[in-house]
Scaffold this motif. Sequence first.
Motif, PDB file in Angstrom:
ATOM      1  N   ALA A   1       0.831  -1.209   0.000  1.00  7.09           N
ATOM      2  CA  ALA A   1       0.000   0.000   0.000  1.00  7.09           C
ATOM      3  C   ALA A   1       0.861   1.253   0.000  1.00  7.09           C
ATOM      4  CB  ALA A   1      -0.930  -0.003   1.218  1.00  7.09           C
ATOM      5  N   VAL A   2       1.912   1.264   0.822  1.00  6.94           N
ATOM      6  CA  VAL A   2       2.799   2.426   0.904  1.00  6.94           C
ATOM      7  C   VAL A   2       3.519   2.648  -0.427  1.00  6.94           C
ATOM      8  CG1 VAL A   2       4.896   3.320   1.995  1.00  6.94           C
ATOM      9  CG2 VAL A   2       3.094   2.296   3.403  1.00  6.94           C
ATOM     10  N   ARG A   3       4.068   1.592  -1.004  1.00  4.75           N
ATOM     11  CA  ARG A   3       4.785   1.735  -2.276  1.00  4.75           C
ATOM     12  C   ARG A   3       3.838   2.151  -3.403  1.00  4.75           C
ATOM     13  NH1 ARG A   3       6.855  -2.612  -4.429  1.00  4.75           N
ATOM     14  NH2 ARG A   3       5.998  -4.203  -3.026  1.00  4.75           N
ATOM     15  N   TYR A   4       2.634   1.610  -3.397  1.00  2.00           N
ATOM     16  CA  TYR A   4       1.639   1.978  -4.406  1.00  2.00           C
ATOM     17  C   TYR A   4       1.276   3.460  -4.287  1.00  2.00           C
ATOM     18  CZ  TYR A   4      -2.662   1.696  -7.198  1.00  2.00           C
ATOM     19  OH  TYR A   4      -3.638   1.882  -8.149  1.00  2.00           O
ATOM     20  N   ALA A   5       1.030   3.920  -3.052  1.00  2.00           N
ATOM     21  CA  ALA A   5       0.667   5.327  -2.844  1.00  2.00           C
ATOM     22  C   ALA A   5       1.825   6.249  -3.206  1.00  2.00           C
ATOM     23  CB  ALA A   5       0.244   5.545  -1.391  1.00  2.00           C
ATOM     24  N   GLU A   6       3.047   5.847  -2.884  1.00  2.00           N
ATOM     25  CA  GLU A   6       4.201   6.663  -3.260  1.00  2.00           C
ATOM     26  C   GLU A   6       4.329   6.785  -4.770  1.00  2.00           C
ATOM     27  OE1 GLU A   6       7.717   6.561   0.023  1.00  2.00           O
ATOM     28  OE2 GLU A   6       7.370   4.673  -1.047  1.00  2.00           O
ATOM     29  N   ALA A   7       4.083   5.681  -5.468  1.00  2.00           N
ATOM     30  CA  ALA A   7       4.160   5.718  -6.932  1.00  2.00           C
ATOM     31  C   ALA A   7       3.072   6.619  -7.504  1.00  2.00           C
ATOM     32  CB  ALA A   7       4.034   4.303  -7.484  1.00  2.00           C
ATOM     33  N   MET A   8       1.878   6.583  -6.925  1.00  2.00           N
ATOM     34  CA  MET A   8       0.793   7.452  -7.381  1.00  2.00           C
ATOM     35  C   MET A   8       1.097   8.915  -7.057  1.00  2.00           C
ATOM     36  SD  MET A   8      -1.460   5.553  -8.889  1.00  2.00           S
ATOM     37  CE  MET A   8      -2.979   6.500  -8.888  1.00  2.00           C
ATOM     38  N   GLU A   9       1.723   9.153  -5.914  1.00  2.00           N
ATOM     39  CA  GLU A   9       2.127  10.507  -5.551  1.00  2.00           C
ATOM     40  C   GLU A   9       3.155  11.038  -6.540  1.00  2.00           C
ATOM     41  OE1 GLU A   9       3.613  12.631  -1.418  1.00  2.00           O
ATOM     42  OE2 GLU A   9       4.655  10.813  -2.083  1.00  2.00           O
ATOM     43  N   ASP A  10       4.140  10.225  -6.890  1.00  2.00           N
ATOM     44  CA  ASP A  10       5.148  10.639  -7.860  1.00  2.00           C
ATOM     45  C   ASP A  10       4.507  10.995  -9.202  1.00  2.00           C
ATOM     46  OD1 ASP A  10       7.161  10.287  -6.026  1.00  2.00           O
ATOM     47  OD2 ASP A  10       7.712   8.292  -6.712  1.00  2.00           O
ATOM     48  N   ARG A  11       3.544  10.194  -9.620  1.00  5.54           N
ATOM     49  CA  ARG A  11       2.884  10.476 -10.898  1.00  5.54           C
ATOM     50  C   ARG A  11       2.093  11.777 -10.832  1.00  5.54           C
ATOM     51  NH1 ARG A  11      -1.196   6.144 -13.600  1.00  5.54           N
ATOM     52  NH2 ARG A  11      -2.622   6.983 -12.015  1.00  5.54           N
ATOM     53  N   ALA A  12       1.439  12.040  -9.698  1.00  3.06           N
ATOM     54  CA  ALA A  12       0.655  13.268  -9.562  1.00  3.06           C
ATOM     55  C   ALA A  12       1.526  14.515  -9.666  1.00  3.06           C
ATOM     56  CB  ALA A  12      -0.094  13.254  -8.219  1.00  3.06           C
TER      57      ALA A  12
ATOM     58  N   SER B   1      -7.436  14.947   8.435  1.00  2.20           N
ATOM     59  CA  SER B   1      -6.705  14.824   9.692  1.00  2.20           C
ATOM     60  C   SER B   1      -6.150  16.180  10.094  1.00  2.20           C
ATOM     61  CB  SER B   1      -5.556  13.818   9.540  1.00  2.20           C
ATOM     62  OG  SER B   1      -4.783  13.758  10.737  1.00  2.20           O
ATOM     63  N   GLY B   2      -6.307  16.519  11.361  1.00  2.75           N
ATOM     64  CA  GLY B   2      -5.775  17.774  11.876  1.00  2.75           C
ATOM     65  C   GLY B   2      -5.529  17.674  13.362  1.00  2.75           C
ATOM     66  N   GLY B   3      -5.016  18.739  13.943  1.00  3.60           N
ATOM     67  CA  GLY B   3      -4.763  18.770  15.383  1.00  3.60           C
ATOM     68  C   GLY B   3      -3.327  18.489  15.747  1.00  3.60           C
ATOM     69  N   SER B   4      -2.657  17.610  15.001  1.00  8.80           N
ATOM     70  CA  SER B   4      -1.238  17.325  15.191  1.00  8.80           C
ATOM     71  C   SER B   4      -0.741  16.631  13.930  1.00  8.80           C
ATOM     72  CB  SER B   4      -1.004  16.448  16.431  1.00  8.80           C
ATOM     73  OG  SER B   4      -1.677  15.210  16.308  1.00  8.80           O
ATOM     74  N   ALA B   5       0.567  16.353  13.892  1.00 10.83           N
ATOM     75  CA  ALA B   5       1.165  15.807  12.674  1.00 10.83           C
ATOM     76  C   ALA B   5       0.862  14.322  12.512  1.00 10.83           C
ATOM     77  CB  ALA B   5       2.669  16.031  12.697  1.00 10.83           C
ATOM     78  N   MET B   6       0.625  13.919  11.268  1.00 11.12           N
ATOM     79  CA  MET B   6       0.477  12.504  10.940  1.00 11.12           C
ATOM     80  C   MET B   6       1.750  12.024  10.267  1.00 11.12           C
ATOM     81  SD  MET B   6      -2.237  10.554   8.410  1.00 11.12           S
ATOM     82  CE  MET B   6      -3.510  10.273   9.630  1.00 11.12           C
ATOM     83  N   GLU B   7       2.227  10.854  10.674  1.00 15.77           N
ATOM     84  CA  GLU B   7       3.434  10.314  10.067  1.00 15.77           C
ATOM     85  C   GLU B   7       3.186  10.037   8.579  1.00 15.77           C
ATOM     86  OE1 GLU B   7       6.581   6.627  10.666  1.00 15.77           O
ATOM     87  OE2 GLU B   7       4.462   6.388  11.144  1.00 15.77           O
ATOM     88  N   ARG B   8       4.172  10.374   7.746  1.00 11.40           N
ATOM     89  CA  ARG B   8       4.032  10.221   6.300  1.00 11.40           C
ATOM     90  C   ARG B   8       3.670   8.782   5.915  1.00 11.40           C
ATOM     91  NH1 ARG B   8       5.432  11.593   1.033  1.00 11.40           N
ATOM     92  NH2 ARG B   8       6.529   9.959  -0.110  1.00 11.40           N
ATOM     93  N   ARG B   9       4.345   7.807   6.494  1.00  7.68           N
ATOM     94  CA  ARG B   9       4.093   6.414   6.118  1.00  7.68           C
ATOM     95  C   ARG B   9       2.659   6.001   6.439  1.00  7.68           C
ATOM     96  NH1 ARG B   9       6.721   1.670   4.825  1.00  7.68           N
ATOM     97  NH2 ARG B   9       5.844  -0.236   5.734  1.00  7.68           N
ATOM     98  N   LEU B  10       2.101   6.487   7.537  1.00  2.00           N
ATOM     99  CA  LEU B  10       0.728   6.145   7.885  1.00  2.00           C
ATOM    100  C   LEU B  10      -0.240   6.726   6.855  1.00  2.00           C
ATOM    101  CD1 LEU B  10      -1.098   4.764   9.998  1.00  2.00           C
ATOM    102  CD2 LEU B  10      -1.247   6.968  11.174  1.00  2.00           C
ATOM    103  N   GLY B  11      -0.004   7.979   6.447  1.00  2.00           N
ATOM    104  CA  GLY B  11      -0.852   8.576   5.426  1.00  2.00           C
ATOM    105  C   GLY B  11      -0.773   7.827   4.112  1.00  2.00           C
ATOM    106  N   LEU B  12       0.426   7.393   3.739  1.00  2.69           N
ATOM    107  CA  LEU B  12       0.598   6.613   2.513  1.00  2.69           C
ATOM    108  C   LEU B  12      -0.141   5.281   2.601  1.00  2.69           C
ATOM    109  CD1 LEU B  12       4.381   7.300   1.870  1.00  2.69           C
ATOM    110  CD2 LEU B  12       2.522   7.951   0.323  1.00  2.69           C
ATOM    111  N   PHE B  13      -0.073   4.632   3.764  1.00  3.65           N
ATOM    112  CA  PHE B  13      -0.780   3.356   3.913  1.00  3.65           C
ATOM    113  C   PHE B  13      -2.271   3.524   3.667  1.00  3.65           C
ATOM    114  CE2 PHE B  13      -3.550   0.971   6.809  1.00  3.65           C
ATOM    115  CZ  PHE B  13      -3.480  -0.260   6.183  1.00  3.65           C
ATOM    116  N   TYR B  14      -2.885   4.515   4.335  1.00  2.54           N
ATOM    117  CA  TYR B  14      -4.326   4.708   4.152  1.00  2.54           C
ATOM    118  C   TYR B  14      -4.657   5.008   2.699  1.00  2.54           C
ATOM    119  CZ  TYR B  14      -5.817   4.478   9.024  1.00  2.54           C
ATOM    120  OH  TYR B  14      -6.136   4.032  10.280  1.00  2.54           O
ATOM    121  N   ASP B  15      -3.818   5.804   2.048  1.00  2.00           N
ATOM    122  CA  ASP B  15      -4.074   6.133   0.653  1.00  2.00           C
ATOM    123  C   ASP B  15      -4.007   4.873  -0.210  1.00  2.00           C
ATOM    124  OD1 ASP B  15      -4.551   8.527  -1.079  1.00  2.00           O
ATOM    125  OD2 ASP B  15      -2.843   7.694  -2.148  1.00  2.00           O
ATOM    126  N   GLY B  16      -2.999   4.064   0.025  1.00  2.00           N
ATOM    127  CA  GLY B  16      -2.879   2.818  -0.722  1.00  2.00           C
ATOM    128  C   GLY B  16      -4.003   1.839  -0.430  1.00  2.00           C
TER     129      GLY B  16
END
Length: 608
Positions: free
Chosen positions: A311-322, A361-376
Amino acid sequence: MREFTVPALATEPQTGGLADTVFDRADADPRQVVMARKDASGAWRDVTAAEFRDQVLALAKGLLAEGVRFGDRVAIMSRTRYEWTLFDFALWSVGAQPVPVYPTSSAEQVHWMLHDAEVSAAVVEHEEHAMTVGSVVDRLPRLKRLWQLDADAEGALAAAGAHIHDDVVHRHRLALTPDTPATVLYTSGTTGRPKGCVLTHGNFMAECDNLVRRYEALFPSGGGGQASTLLFLPLAHVFGRMIEVGAVRAGVRLGHQPNMTAAALLPDLETFRPTFLLAVPYIFERIFHTARRRAEAEGRLEPFDKAVDVAVRYAEAMEDRAFGTGRGPSPALRMQHRFFDKAVYSRLRAALGGRCRYAVSGGSAMERRLGLFYDGAGIRVFEGYGLTETTAAATANPPEQTRFGTVGVPVPGTTVHIAEDGEVWLRGGQVFAGYLGDARATAEVLHNGWLATGDLGSLDEDGYLTITGRKKDVLVTSGGKTVSPTVLEDRVRAHPLVAQCVVVGNDRPYVAALVTLDEDAVHHWLTMRNKPLLGPAELVRDPDLEAEVRRAVVAANTQVSQAESIRTFRILGSRFTEEDGLLTPSLKLRRKAVEKAYAVEIDALYQR
């Protein structure tokens, strides 16, 4: 980049207030569903625009009958529930100003806010809240009325105002302008006594209308079906309040859930079936760690972790394309992603009701990898940033180009400026009018329309903001090294066993940390390793557990230089809580209080 502006999308209203939407929507389409309310059996019952308008109108007439007048301030002390939204719009209909109070507030906190805001009446949820207010009522000479939701305050007020003509309410409502104060929201008080932020009707209009126009994915205006969200964030917090107003203005079907525990929340998500969610990173972390623990208990940890990696690698690849820096997922990665979508990701989406594809998501920082997982996994999380003083979001990640690990670009109508010392300054229609009765504090943060946030950050070449810490939280070691603790703390907290982390080291030779544990995660960890269920005193001395926490510290240290890294740490036997004065009601750390409460433990970190 030092400054970035995004032009406004919504036209700035010149007249009217927030309650107008309730009446306008009912006139335009009285049968449109705008709310969902649980009945006595626990089933969701839809509320139409006409029904909601009639309830607001009846309550507004009752408030007038009981002596509430234009400009009066009325406290609301309750968990998140339907009646809160009803009272908000009823109060706005007569030109009054709700003053939210966290339901966990102590008697002294309640006294301070009600006294400072000079409230004339209060709405509480139940008898315990009524007793809290009652314990300080002798020091609140302006407080004349108290209503209790669990004692049918709604019905009693509706009956009291039955003789008042509707036009009386409308005359009050039509006297409102965007510059009229809408509410007084108190800050979390991390560094002292909470301050009352005066937010106007125009602040909420600028914030919500621009967000609705920009985020078509969350608030579809076409024929894709009505958006819906289940609000479980506290309405005493600006984030929840903004969502309440935004949902009504956008025609989103809104439900309320007062209990954020998984046992209460997950069944309601399943039956309410929201199309998008709004939460703080802690909620997203809990959902992820709960799913991972379940997979481990079922003997599926290895495939689960593999699914996370895909999921993380898939989301990163989609982010790169965007962003035009990559071609997207490879055919092999797409095939793996399709397999795990059926086996793993679909189960996560089903737990959130099955229809949820977006979250904020708001109120505090979300770790990048967690956000990528949910996106994937099929749920795009838009991370944003804002303050009470900015009516919630000042920046947010755009739907088409989400840059995970940042808090996005300015929301439409907002400018972000980075000062010479790295402080984030903001300007826009959602920036507050000032602190109630505190001209000195207002002058410290407002400068010719600019809000000095107290947060440190940087803008990249595309205008995406990254928050790196708070100015007041920056540590300076005895060797003169400046350290922002936020990056380290967030990275340590990413470990599933860690609940909280406080980095210390001001005027000390090196940086150290206090760590608390997640009880559920530790219980699972012990069970899976056939270890006895230890008490707190034995647990913090368990060498295997210490090794796990050390891994989290080592991982955090990779984000900073050696001089900024955590040299040693202490595992504490209990968590920081609001009850012991170490957390604010919005779960932010009171650093000075923590350092005072654990002074002995901190000193011991520097005596080795």
